[in-house]
Design a protein around this motif. Structure first.
Motif: not given
Ligand code: BGC
Length: 441
Positions: A160, A215-216
């Motif tokens: 993230e 990846w958020q």
């Protein structure tokens, strides 16, 4: 009552995700330790789940016994490289033991090389704000992958980068050297370079490796759909938060609301797309919030809110995320690297889990290449600035005595993992309140 099972593809990865600082305990050489000592967090991480003391063994047993076939953990940079010119071989050996421990239990390890924490020596030099961090990170990755490659070939370079940049450099809830959206974007650009360097290095050492990042993705919707201002703000937030970094993997250019960064070497540096999903933001214009470019995010009125109000239970969001992913990166394998809810009473978690997996199943049925799901998390762990106020575990942790107790959701997840699917019986048993929506008829 209809009886059915939503099956997942053969070989689907079922596991939980954790991060070093949140579970290991006694992690004292990184910026989060200092941040805690300075009083910026609700509590201190202390012994956490005592994995560094060896309790990873019993927790891996829990995961394996409940049908999980994989586990995502992170290794702590500041332990492995306590100073820029010193490596700690004992620390590396401990991680080797942990990964071997997973293998011995029949679980595939996924290793994250960076999950929010930075060694103090890097942080004191303003960390990822400077491009030097890329070279340091590459060296750390080389050393670690050389040491761990016998047990791991599924790597997550950085967790993230968007949340790291937002929470540190924009909102100030995470440690950061300087502040501002420009700095945040600079940091994300350097992390993209770090990811790229790591991708290349790992492949050089281990050609068969599968390398990605986590990846958020957070869908953003305007609070007032009729308001042009809310719509514009939503677009700005969406572009900076969700799109800038991953798009650069396709194009070599990280486009951001405050300028573009050309990083041509980033193109194609991804073997799978790792996606963390928690909730959907509602966005509006707020003149009083210049630091977030006059945007403000919250949750929709009347949403199904989690225990501490940290997130709204919006299962369609995970489907929309997957739709975005397959459209942006056709044929790219997708792994859901985190999804979960903080819920100490375990009242929401069973339905959150079932509803989200139902949406993942819908996506799988379009033949979208979704390869696995990691629940956040196995055991209650140290939740950053929120300390121990939030309980994300399938198992509850009593931090006064390290006692674990199984929540009902752990049984539900076990049934899902063992069945490789979600059945109407499970929903009837664990979360009957959503039976009609998941199995209408
Ligand atoms: C992070 C985890 C964190 C979780 C819940 C994610 O953004 O990757 O470290 O614990 O959210 O707060």
């Amino acid at each position: 009552m209809p009886q059915a099972t939503y099956h997942f593809p053969k070989g689907f990865l079922w596991g939980c995700a954790t991060a070093a600082h949140q579970v290991e305990g006694n992690n004292t050489n990184n910026n989060w330790h200092r941040w805690e000592q300075e009083g910026h967090t609700a509590h201190k991480s202390g012994l956490a789940c005592d994995w560094w003391g060896g309790r990873w063994r019993e927790d891996f047993d829990r995961a394996a016994e409940t049908g999980q076939n994989t586990h995502r953990l992170s290794i702590e940079w500041s332990r492995i490289q306590p100073e820029p010119d010193r490596w700690d071989e004992d620390a590396l050996d401990k991680y080797r033991q942990m990964l071997r421990g997973l293998r011995e239990r029949g679980m595939t390890p996924m290793v994250s090389l960076h999950h929010f924490t930075d060694p103090l020596w890097l942080y004191d030099n303003c960390g990822w704000e400077k491009e030097e961090a890329v070279t340091y990170f590459e060296k750390f990755v080389r050393k670690s992958v050389e040491a761990l490659k016998e047990y791991c070939s599924l790597w997550c370079t950085i967790n993230e980068p968007n949340i790291y940049a937002l929470m540190g450099y924009v909102t100030g809830e995470f440690p950061a050297c300087n502040h501002g959206v420009n700095k945040a974007m600079q940091v994300m650009a350097n992390m993209l370079k770090g990811h790229t360097a790591a991708y290349q290095t790992i492949h050089e050492i281990q050609p068969e490796a599968r390398v990605g990042f986590a990846w958020q993705y957070r869908p953003q919707t305007p609070r007032h759909s009729w308001s042009p201002l809310d719509q514009v703000m939503t677009k700005i937030r969406y572009a900076g938060l969700n799109i800038a970094f991953p798009t650069a993997i396709a194009t070599g250019v990280m486009k951001s609301p405050v300028g573009n960064f050309r990083i041509p070497q980033a193109r194609g540096t991804m073997d799978y797309l790792g996606l963390n999903y928690y909730s959907v933001d509602t966005v509006w214009f707020d003149l009083g919030n210049p630091k977030e470019l006059f945007t403000r995010a919250g949750f929709a009125d009347g949403a199904d809110m989690s225990g501490t109000g940290f997130l709204a239970n919006i299962p369609e969001g995970i489907f929309n995320m997957l739709k975005w992913a397959v459209r942006s990166f056709p044929k790219m394998p997708i792994i859901i690297t985190e999804n979960g809810v903080e819920d100490s009473t375990d009242k929401m978690r069973p339905r959150y889990l079932a509803q989200h997996l139902h949406q993942v199943w819908r996506a799988v049925n379009f033949n979208w290449p979704i390869k696995g799901y990691y629940h956040w998390s196995l055991i209650d762990n140290f939740e950053w600035e929120r300390g121990w106020n939030q309980r994300f575990g399938l198992w509850a942790l009593d931090i006064t005595n390290q006692k674990r107790s199984k929540r009902l959701s752990a049984d539900l997840y076990a049934e899902i993992c063992k069945e490789n699917g979600l059945s109407s019986e499970m929903v009837e048993k664990y979360c009957p309140e959503v039976f009609e929506t998941l199995f209408p008829g």
